[in-house]
Motif scaffolding. Structure first.
Motif, PDB file in Angstrom:
ATOM      1  N   PRO A 279       0.837  -1.205   0.000  1.00  0.00           N
ATOM      2  CA  PRO A 279       0.000   0.000   0.000  1.00  0.00           C
ATOM      3  C   PRO A 279       0.867   1.249   0.000  1.00  0.00           C
ATOM      4  N   GLU A 280       0.490   2.203  -0.837  1.00  0.00           N
ATOM      5  CA  GLU A 280       1.297   3.410  -0.920  1.00  0.00           C
ATOM      6  C   GLU A 280       0.449   4.615  -0.553  1.00  0.00           C
ATOM      7  N   ARG A 281       0.301   5.574  -1.437  1.00  0.00           N
ATOM      8  CA  ARG A 281      -0.359   6.825  -1.095  1.00  0.00           C
ATOM      9  C   ARG A 281      -1.878   6.678  -0.997  1.00  0.00           C
ATOM     10  N   LEU A 282      -2.468   7.608  -0.263  1.00  0.00           N
ATOM     11  CA  LEU A 282      -3.891   7.889  -0.389  1.00  0.00           C
ATOM     12  C   LEU A 282      -3.975   9.090  -1.323  1.00  0.00           C
ATOM     13  N   GLU A 283      -4.421   8.863  -2.545  1.00  0.00           N
ATOM     14  CA  GLU A 283      -4.344   9.890  -3.573  1.00  0.00           C
ATOM     15  C   GLU A 283      -5.705  10.498  -3.868  1.00  0.00           C
ATOM     16  N   ALA A 284      -5.677  11.752  -4.292  1.00  0.00           N
ATOM     17  CA  ALA A 284      -6.890  12.409  -4.759  1.00  0.00           C
ATOM     18  C   ALA A 284      -7.421  11.666  -5.980  1.00  0.00           C
ATOM     19  N   ILE A 285      -8.734  11.655  -6.137  1.00  0.00           N
ATOM     20  CA  ILE A 285      -9.373  10.904  -7.218  1.00  0.00           C
ATOM     21  C   ILE A 285      -9.642  11.859  -8.371  1.00  0.00           C
ATOM     22  N   TYR A 597       4.114  10.759   1.756  1.00  0.00           N
ATOM     23  CA  TYR A 597       4.986  10.996   0.615  1.00  0.00           C
ATOM     24  C   TYR A 597       4.675  12.365   0.023  1.00  0.00           C
ATOM     25  N   PRO A 598       5.674  13.100  -0.428  1.00  0.00           N
ATOM     26  CA  PRO A 598       5.369  14.326  -1.174  1.00  0.00           C
ATOM     27  C   PRO A 598       4.790  13.961  -2.533  1.00  0.00           C
ATOM     28  N   GLU A 599       3.679  14.599  -2.887  1.00  0.00           N
ATOM     29  CA  GLU A 599       3.056  14.324  -4.172  1.00  0.00           C
ATOM     30  C   GLU A 599       3.846  14.996  -5.297  1.00  0.00           C
ATOM     31  N   SER A 600       3.555  14.609  -6.526  1.00  0.00           N
ATOM     32  CA  SER A 600       4.293  15.131  -7.674  1.00  0.00           C
ATOM     33  C   SER A 600       4.113  16.633  -7.842  1.00  0.00           C
ATOM     34  N   ASP A 601       2.982  17.171  -7.349  1.00  0.00           N
ATOM     35  CA  ASP A 601       2.760  18.609  -7.478  1.00  0.00           C
ATOM     36  C   ASP A 601       3.302  19.386  -6.284  1.00  0.00           C
ATOM     37  N   GLY A 602       4.026  18.701  -5.383  1.00  0.00           N
ATOM     38  CA  GLY A 602       4.634  19.377  -4.249  1.00  0.00           C
ATOM     39  C   GLY A 602       3.784  19.421  -3.002  1.00  0.00           C
ATOM     40  N   THR A 606      -0.238  11.606   1.946  1.00  0.00           N
ATOM     41  CA  THR A 606      -0.540  10.869   3.160  1.00  0.00           C
ATOM     42  C   THR A 606      -0.627   9.390   2.828  1.00  0.00           C
ATOM     43  N   THR A 607      -0.560   8.561   3.857  1.00  0.00           N
ATOM     44  CA  THR A 607      -0.679   7.117   3.721  1.00  0.00           C
ATOM     45  C   THR A 607      -1.634   6.614   4.789  1.00  0.00           C
ATOM     46  N   GLN A 608      -2.035   5.357   4.670  1.00  0.00           N
ATOM     47  CA  GLN A 608      -2.954   4.804   5.659  1.00  0.00           C
ATOM     48  C   GLN A 608      -2.327   4.793   7.048  1.00  0.00           C
ATOM     49  N   ALA A 609      -1.022   4.535   7.142  1.00  0.00           N
ATOM     50  CA  ALA A 609      -0.390   4.495   8.459  1.00  0.00           C
ATOM     51  C   ALA A 609      -0.230   5.891   9.051  1.00  0.00           C
TER      52      ALA A 609
END
Length: 670
Positions: A279-285, A597-602, A606-609
């Motif tokens: 599991p990695e990022r919780l990303e915007a949809i 994690y920093p997102e690609s747009d800076g 966030t992550t589940q943990a």
């Protein structure tokens, strides 16, 4: 690829709506008929009944028929289970091809691999493999005990028969409906992982619900499962109503093909059925979600209650399409959470940094997740040593000013990863020997100056010279000489992150120790020996309980349960005063020792943990609030050993009982 667009002409409730479970026991040779009328789903949970604390494998002993004919295939799992206690791992089909009987686990409860009564091969809590659940406890019951079948809402008769020659069978039956054809959902507690093969928990009532306080954050996780005949496409959104700011996120995964870390090596492809996913990022949809058949996805509602909110219940909708939605109820509680007084720290190699905007966003993210203490290092906060040995404390003073402005904790300020500073001391003094007069003369100027600056600003600084000194044997000689030298400098304090055995050995020389590898011994009540220095004395548990007040751990970015346990109730039960985690934004995104994690747009990811860490801190704050507002309340925390074995659902249940006592006059522990 066949894709079905979700479209209904009215708003429906998506869910797995089980009625009250039927619980019964079948003696050997006994059968039970269940009349299922007008229901679309039936779930059966069974185990061969063993004495308390015992566990075995099991076998094909359950007869299951539908109207006297063989049952269809299950919809909740892959159709086989894996015996993790055997080497090599043993694969077993759920339904025997010859007899038609179904596999039943032998156990004293419905938790796989937790035996404690003499069957050590099944006590695999430290391993838990990846075979059926990819190291996720939340999927174990579904994999080993539950069998869920789709029906057609006609009147059907399901018959269960115990075909074991001796043992009784404990059974439960559940019923449900697909109110949106082929689509199921359930709320999942924060800390429980959801993978593409996970299945909704039986018994969910169809309402997404949460309880939180004014000004606080609350993460809500929802699993959507496609059991239909085709893939489904939808784009979820939240119709926000009430005093909330809500971000909607989707859990993403990374498939590990080249294993580089211990975490990745502990996971493996499961008989070609389940890929090695982390599991990695919780990303915007951004785009519509394509949910393949027989797959699940995890949606997250990251909710903040506004500071001017009024106590009460608020309703809104999680909309999958314009016609399909799930009701959401958030209760704002009539009290505010107190500060539990604990130090929560993180190692980070990115702060304070030079980018004002990036620094501000990281600090806001840290504070919003409950972190009140940082670790400064000689790379990001350098101290330049002049040829005369005098230190330039300009950058260090700026860092202190920044800590002051941000309101970070001043009781403990660790200044570590000192290699750049130590190399300068060696260069100016002409010696690498901490015992030499030349080295000590320069080091005294440097460390005393930093200490006095911190004292004048109200910070208690501790110098952390060697990382994990007693798990890196080659570093031990320097650590001993470094500690001995600094003890002679007036006022200077020494910090470390030695294990309990290292802390015990150097207790008189270390002023502040954040113990690594302490939890297992404290929880299990066992003395600790040092793996690398076998001639050192074992540390008695009573000594550890008396002296260890601070600990740290490498809670992984994908380990939500570990984060919630270790930052939450477990610290209360152990009497800990602080906990540090490794790490925050440590290197690149594929390093799963980092939480967000920093997102690609800076932006700050966030992550589940990372969300589970905050839930753990808030678990403890709810308990502290109960102790303050209702000191006579009788609710007691379970023992550390019990807490360490609790699932995310059980941790959430404990918080709910605390909230119940805070909102009622009851003083029971039920």
């Amino acid at each position: 690829m066949l894709i079905a667009k979700l479209s209904l002409v009215f708003v429906v409730l998506v869910g797995f709506l089980y009625g009250d479970a039927e619980r019964f026991r079948l003696d050997h040779g006994e059968s039970r008929k269940l009349v299922v009328e007008g229901r679309g789903l039936v779930g059966v949970r069974c185990r061969l009944d063993l004495p308390d604390g015992r566990e075995g494998w099991g076998g094909h002993w359950l007869g299951l028929t539908l109207d006297g004919k063989p049952m269809p295939d299950v919809v909740n799992s892959s159709g086989f289970v894996v015996d993790l206690s055997r080497i090599p791992l043993h694969r077993e089909a759920l339904r025997d091809g010859d007899s038609g009987l179904w596999f039943v686990k032998a156990d004293s409860d419905f938790v796989a691999f937790n035996a404690s009564g003499g069957t050590r091969c099944y006590d695999l809590s430290g391993f838990l493999g990846g075979a059926n659940s990819m190291n996720d406890l939340g999927d174990f019951r579904n994999s080993y005990y539950d069998k869920v079948f789709r029906l057609d809402k006609m009147v059907r008769v399901v018959e269960l028969r115990n075909c074991h020659p001796r043992l009784s069978m404990v059974c439960e039956a559940f019923y449900g409906d697909e109110v949106s054809p082929g689509l199921l959902a359930s709320q999942v507690p924060v800390g429980q992982g959801v993978y593409p093969w996970s299945f909704p928990e039986l018994g969910w009532d169809g309402l997404i619900s949460a309880r939180t306080c004014i000004g606080e954050f609350q993460a809500i996780q929802v699993m959507i499962r496609n059991i239909g005949d085709s893939d489904v496409e939808f784009k979820p959104a939240v119709d926000v109503e009430g005093p909330f700011d809500i971000l909607l996120r989707q859990q993403t995964y990374r498939e590990v093909k080249e294993e580089k870390t211990p975490l990745e090596r502990s996971r493996h492809d499961t008989w070609g059925i389940k890929p090695n996913l982390v599991p990695e990022r919780l990303e915007a949809i951004a785009d519509a979600i394509l949910l393949e058949r027989n797959r699940s996805c995890s949606l997250w509602l990251l909710c903040r209650v506004k500071s001017d909110a009024k106590a009460g219940r608020y309703r809104m909708q999680l909309r999958l399409t314009g016609d399909v939605s799930i009701p959401v109820e958030v209760e704002v509680l009539p009290f505010q959470l107190v500060d539990n007084g604990r130090i929560y720290g993180l190692w980070t190699n990115s702060l304070p940094g030079k980018d004002d905007d990036w620094r501000a966003r990281q600090v806001r993210d840290l504070k919003e997740h409950g972190i009140n203490t940082l670790f400064l290092d000689a790379y990001t906060v350098p101290v330049k040593v002049g040829e005369d040995g005098e230190p330039d404390l300009g950058r260090f003073s700026e860092a202190l000013s920044w800590c002051e402005r941000e309101g970070f904790n001043r009781k403990v300020l660790i200044y570590g990863l000192l290699n750049p500073l130590l190399r300068q001391v060696e260069a100016v003094s002409g010696s690498k020997d901490c015992s030499s007069e030349a080295w000590r003369r320069v080091a005294r100027k440097v460390f005393v100056a930093i200490h006095e600056l911190c004292e004048s600003r109200g910070f208690k600084v501790y110098f952390h010279g060697v990382d994990e000194p007693d798990v890196h044997p080659k570093s031990m000689p320097f650590f001993e000489s470094f500690v001995t030298a600094l003890r002679e400098f007036p006022g200077v304090r020494i910090g470390s992150n030695a294990s309990p055995s290292g802390y015990f050995r150097f207790h008189s020389q270390i002023d502040f120790n954040i113990c690594g590898d302490a939890f297992d011994s404290l929880i299990n009540g066992t003395p600790q020996k040092n793996f690398f220095f076998k001639d050192w004395d074992a540390v008695d548990v009573d000594w550890m309980k008396k002296h260890i007040r601070y600990a740290y751990g490498q809670v992984r970015a994908n380990d939500g349960l570990g984060a919630r346990q270790r930052f939450g109730f477990l610290l209360d039960a152990l009497g800990m005063e602080g906990y540090w985690g490794f790490s925050y934004h440590w290197g690149k995104s594929t390093m799963n020792v980092a939480w967000p994690y920093p997102e690609s747009d800076g932006t700050t990811g966030t992550t589940q943990a990372w969300e589970a860490l905050r839930e753990g801190i808030n678990d403890s704050r709810y308990y502290a609030t109960l102790r303050k507002l209702k000191p006579d309340a009788t609710l007691l925390l379970p023992s550390p050993a019990e807490l360490n074995q609790m699932t995310a659902a059980e941790l959430q249940g404990l918080r709910d009982r605390i909230i119940d006592q805070l909102t009622t006059d009851t003083k029971t522990n039920q």
